[in-house]
Write an enzyme that holds these catalytic residues in place. Structure first.
Site, PDB file in Angstrom:
ATOM      1  CB  THR A   3      -0.913   0.019   1.231  1.00 25.54           C
ATOM      2  OG1 THR A   3      -1.700  -1.173   1.252  1.00 25.54           O
ATOM      3  CG2 THR A   3      -1.838   1.219   1.207  1.00 25.54           C
ATOM      4  CE1 TYR A  19     -16.327  -1.264  -6.346  1.00 25.40           C
ATOM      5  CE2 TYR A  19     -16.507  -3.232  -7.709  1.00 25.40           C
ATOM      6  CZ  TYR A  19     -16.960  -1.980  -7.350  1.00 25.40           C
ATOM      7  OH  TYR A  19     -18.051  -1.449  -7.975  1.00 25.40           O
ATOM      8  CE1 TYR A  44      -2.286  -4.486   5.709  1.00 24.37           C
ATOM      9  CE2 TYR A  44      -1.692  -4.124   3.420  1.00 24.37           C
ATOM     10  CZ  TYR A  44      -1.946  -3.628   4.677  1.00 24.37           C
ATOM     11  OH  TYR A  44      -1.869  -2.280   4.909  1.00 24.37           O
ATOM     12  NE  ARG A  62      -4.746   2.098   2.591  1.00 23.22           N
ATOM     13  CZ  ARG A  62      -4.465   3.120   1.785  1.00 23.22           C
ATOM     14  NH1 ARG A  62      -4.893   3.113   0.535  1.00 23.22           N
ATOM     15  NH2 ARG A  62      -3.753   4.145   2.217  1.00 23.22           N
ATOM     16  CE  LYS A 114       0.957  -3.896   6.909  1.00 19.21           C
ATOM     17  NZ  LYS A 114       1.293  -3.074   5.717  1.00 19.21           N
ATOM     18  CB  ILE A 142       4.550  -4.676   8.035  1.00 20.29           C
ATOM     19  CG1 ILE A 142       4.970  -6.155   8.113  1.00 20.29           C
ATOM     20  CG2 ILE A 142       4.738  -4.146   6.616  1.00 20.29           C
ATOM     21  CD1 ILE A 142       4.208  -7.086   7.196  1.00 20.29           C
TER      22      ILE A 142
END
Length: 294
Positions: free
Chosen positions: A46, A109, A135, A140, A163, A205
């Site tokens: 990202t 999405y 992740y 997001r 993560k 991270i």
């Protein structure tokens, strides 16, 4: 010792002023990070603006960064997309490029159900020899990995770590309670690192490690040694820098911070925009409060 390192930097992708890829800048930045506290590097995550990088650009970055750091740090390729087939293709390309693991975000999405997440990560893991790090960042992607789903994924050969950027500490606790010994957790948010270490995480991270990497490594090391008071002191000392990296959309602030410190950065690619004067001032204030000279 965490298999990929305790402090892993989610590295920005340097661009030139015309928004073209700055591969040599990426190599130089990767070497700097390894010299200043990073034991691993995520490329094209990202923070690396993966959403506006082409397949070919990502593979070029994987190769160049791995070449730059060699065996000094783990190079983790950000290969997640919202298509299982394209994620597999990019993960296989990362393996061919010599990367050490793949960071795979939950498909965005599409909003797959939990059984769709299991299918997605299982297919990716079966298609590569690289270790896979799912992740979890529902802010997001609009889809969270539920604790019971992670317990199933932890049984898939090749899925070795998570993560965690969900922000739900109760869910994180349940996740850590449900997975087998040896499955590793990384904080996905700098200011959550110390609390998640207390729950069983092995490291972070990080975004802020671009500018305070050695301090973060000292914090994690202090916690590992049982010096919780020192870890807490470092957490609070670094907190202004952690917060400064998110005064607006990531990676706009960290690119501004790197530019202030003379590190390769360049502008973010549209639709992201450079930090405004007000945002730059907030970044400066946060760095100075954390003891970074800018």
């Amino acid at each position: 010792m965490a298999r990929f390192g305790r402090v892993i930097t989610a590295m920005i992708t340097p661009f030139k002023e015309d928004f073209s890829l700055d591969l040599e800048g990426a190599a130089s930045l990767a070497r700097f990070l390894v010299d200043h506290g990073s034991e691993g590097i995520v490329v094209s995550g990202t923070t690396g603006e993966s959403a506006t990088l082409s397949f070919e650009e990502k593979v070029s970055l994987f190769r160049r960064v791995k070449q730059a750091v060699g065996g000094r740090a783990a190079v983790i390729a950000g290969t997640g997309t919202n298509s299982t087939s394209s994620t597999i293709q990019l993960t296989q390309a990362a393996e061919e490029a010599g990367c050490d693991a793949a960071l795979v975000v939950t498909p965005y999405y599409n909003r797959p159900p939990q059984r769709g997440l299991v299918e997605h990560f299982t297919r990716v893991a079966q298609a590569t020899r690289l270790p896979i790090i799912p992740y979890n960042i529902p802010s997001r992607t609009a889809t969270a990995i539920e604790p019971e789903t992670l317990a199933r994924l932890a049984q898939v050969p090749g899925v070795v770590a998570l993560k965690e950027s969900g922000g739900d500490f109760t869910a994180a606790s349940r996740m850590m309670a449900l997975v087998p010994e040896g499955f590793e957790f990384y904080s996905g948010q700098d200011e959550w690192t110390l609390p998640l270490l207390a729950l069983g995480a092995v490291g972070v991270i990080s975004v802020a490690s671009h500018v305070v990497g050695e301090g973060i490594l000292s914090m994690v090391s202090a916690f590992e040694k049982g010096d919780v008071g020192e870890a807490r002191r470092l957490h609070y000392r670094l907190l202004p820098a952690f917060r400064a990296m998110f005064v607006t959309t990531n990676p706009i602030p960290v690119k501004a911070a790197c530019e202030m410190l003379g590190l390769p950065a360049g502008p973010p690619r549209p639709p992201l925009v450079p930090a405004s004067p007000e945002e730059r001032e907030k970044v400066k204030e946060g760095l100075r409060a954390a003891g970074v000279g800018v």
